[in-house]
Motif scaffolding. Sequence first.
Motif, PDB file in Angstrom:
ATOM      1  N   ARG A  62       0.837  -1.200   0.000  1.00 49.01           N
ATOM      2  CA  ARG A  62       0.000   0.000   0.000  1.00 49.01           C
ATOM      3  C   ARG A  62       0.875   1.253   0.000  1.00 49.01           C
ATOM      4  O   ARG A  62       1.910   1.311   0.668  1.00 49.01           O
ATOM      5  CB  ARG A  62      -0.909   0.016   1.233  1.00 49.01           C
ATOM      6  CG  ARG A  62      -1.867  -1.164   1.280  1.00 49.01           C
ATOM      7  CD  ARG A  62      -2.781  -1.125   2.482  1.00 49.01           C
ATOM      8  NE  ARG A  62      -2.043  -1.166   3.751  1.00 49.01           N
ATOM      9  CZ  ARG A  62      -1.766  -0.122   4.505  1.00 49.01           C
ATOM     10  NH1 ARG A  62      -2.174   1.095   4.151  1.00 49.01           N
ATOM     11  NH2 ARG A  62      -1.096  -0.259   5.628  1.00 49.01           N
ATOM     12  N   LEU A  69      -1.457   4.503   8.885  1.00 47.88           N
ATOM     13  CA  LEU A  69      -1.314   4.145   7.477  1.00 47.88           C
ATOM     14  C   LEU A  69      -0.294   3.026   7.279  1.00 47.88           C
ATOM     15  O   LEU A  69      -0.343   2.305   6.271  1.00 47.88           O
ATOM     16  CB  LEU A  69      -0.921   5.374   6.655  1.00 47.88           C
ATOM     17  CG  LEU A  69      -2.000   6.439   6.504  1.00 47.88           C
ATOM     18  CD1 LEU A  69      -1.439   7.670   5.802  1.00 47.88           C
ATOM     19  CD2 LEU A  69      -3.210   5.897   5.737  1.00 47.88           C
ATOM     20  N   GLN A 126      -4.267   7.119  -1.053  1.00 48.16           N
ATOM     21  CA  GLN A 126      -4.979   8.224  -0.416  1.00 48.16           C
ATOM     22  C   GLN A 126      -4.010   9.287   0.096  1.00 48.16           C
ATOM     23  O   GLN A 126      -2.907   8.980   0.545  1.00 48.16           O
ATOM     24  CB  GLN A 126      -5.825   7.709   0.744  1.00 48.16           C
ATOM     25  CG  GLN A 126      -6.854   6.677   0.328  1.00 48.16           C
ATOM     26  CD  GLN A 126      -7.762   7.184  -0.773  1.00 48.16           C
ATOM     27  OE1 GLN A 126      -8.419   8.210  -0.622  1.00 48.16           O
ATOM     28  NE2 GLN A 126      -7.822   6.460  -1.892  1.00 48.16           N
ATOM     29  N   VAL A 133      -6.624   0.624   2.648  1.00 47.64           N
ATOM     30  CA  VAL A 133      -6.411   2.034   2.327  1.00 47.64           C
ATOM     31  C   VAL A 133      -5.151   2.159   1.478  1.00 47.64           C
ATOM     32  O   VAL A 133      -4.054   1.835   1.929  1.00 47.64           O
ATOM     33  CB  VAL A 133      -6.252   2.884   3.604  1.00 47.64           C
ATOM     34  CG1 VAL A 133      -6.018   4.352   3.245  1.00 47.64           C
ATOM     35  CG2 VAL A 133      -7.465   2.740   4.504  1.00 47.64           C
ATOM     36  N   THR A 134      -5.301   2.619   0.249  1.00 50.03           N
ATOM     37  CA  THR A 134      -4.131   2.857  -0.593  1.00 50.03           C
ATOM     38  C   THR A 134      -4.439   3.963  -1.599  1.00 50.03           C
ATOM     39  O   THR A 134      -5.593   4.175  -1.985  1.00 50.03           O
ATOM     40  CB  THR A 134      -3.684   1.569  -1.311  1.00 50.03           C
ATOM     41  OG1 THR A 134      -2.352   1.748  -1.808  1.00 50.03           O
ATOM     42  CG2 THR A 134      -4.620   1.190  -2.452  1.00 50.03           C
ATOM     43  N   ASN A 194       0.469   5.447   0.491  1.00 49.85           N
ATOM     44  CA  ASN A 194      -0.371   6.579   0.866  1.00 49.85           C
ATOM     45  C   ASN A 194       0.509   7.782   1.195  1.00 49.85           C
ATOM     46  O   ASN A 194       1.739   7.677   1.245  1.00 49.85           O
ATOM     47  CB  ASN A 194      -1.231   6.215   2.080  1.00 49.85           C
ATOM     48  CG  ASN A 194      -2.259   5.146   1.766  1.00 49.85           C
ATOM     49  OD1 ASN A 194      -3.246   5.407   1.091  1.00 49.85           O
ATOM     50  ND2 ASN A 194      -2.029   3.930   2.261  1.00 49.85           N
ATOM     51  N   ALA A 250      -5.031  -0.173   8.406  1.00 50.94           N
ATOM     52  CA  ALA A 250      -5.303   0.533   7.149  1.00 50.94           C
ATOM     53  C   ALA A 250      -5.155  -0.411   5.960  1.00 50.94           C
ATOM     54  O   ALA A 250      -4.806   0.005   4.862  1.00 50.94           O
ATOM     55  CB  ALA A 250      -4.356   1.723   7.006  1.00 50.94           C
TER      56      ALA A 250
END
Length: 266
Positions: free
Chosen positions: A186, A236, A247, A244-245, A188, A241
């Motif tokens: 990921r 992150l 972002q 979540v990537t 971010n 998370a």
Amino acid sequence: MSFSIEGKTAIVTGAANGVGLAIARHFVNKGANVIFADMDEEQLIKECGEAQDEGNVRYFAGDLRERLTMANLLSATLDAFDRVDILVNGSRQMMPSDPLDIEDDSVERMLGQNMTTALRMTQLVSKRMIKQAEGQEEGQVGAIVNLSSIAARRSHPSLLGYSVSCAALDQMTRSMAVVLAPERIRVNAVSFGSLMSASLKDTLREHADYRDDIEAHTPLGRIAGPRELAEAVQFLSSEAAGFVTGQIMTIDGGRTLLDPVAAPAH
């Protein structure tokens, strides 16, 4: 889902002072193995001590704008901890620009420091993450966090180079997130506003009125502390998370909700 990074190995660049140092210290306190990387060896020794053979802290001094130095940093990390799980690209440069001066090379310099160096570190470290994950069928392979700024979305003439480099870093973050998603890595970024760093403290000592200006243009009415940014970077980096990537997480006390174009970003 845990925010834990205990036992993970992290490289934090720009870790001799300021925001990078705050993040590196926070990671150490949370049980991660941390490589403090920066050009300033004297400051690194001051912050980390001279011991290099024990504990969960190591430091690496070198100019990360050079490809060989990046390779040496990765090698030093693997020698110390055998792997790398987290990369925080915290090495940043901020300098004034003159938009109408054709001899002003600040845009090129800040693009090189703030975006290109982060890109090359991402490319290098992600390849190692992929290699060490061979045979790992599920779970997070790695996490990469870039440090950006709300200057990427604001227009202030004297911050042209910095703003452009941060905008480029944000787009690089999104692009590399797509590229590395199939590898379960990921990518971010944290985009922050005014943070009580060592440099801002120095600025406020010289220009006490800046504090009132910053607070007046921040809905939460204060300047953030380094720990608030470090905790966002920890989130992150953690498996909390995991979905979540790509972002750009904004940590600015609501500053970008307002529209005073002329208000300096400090």
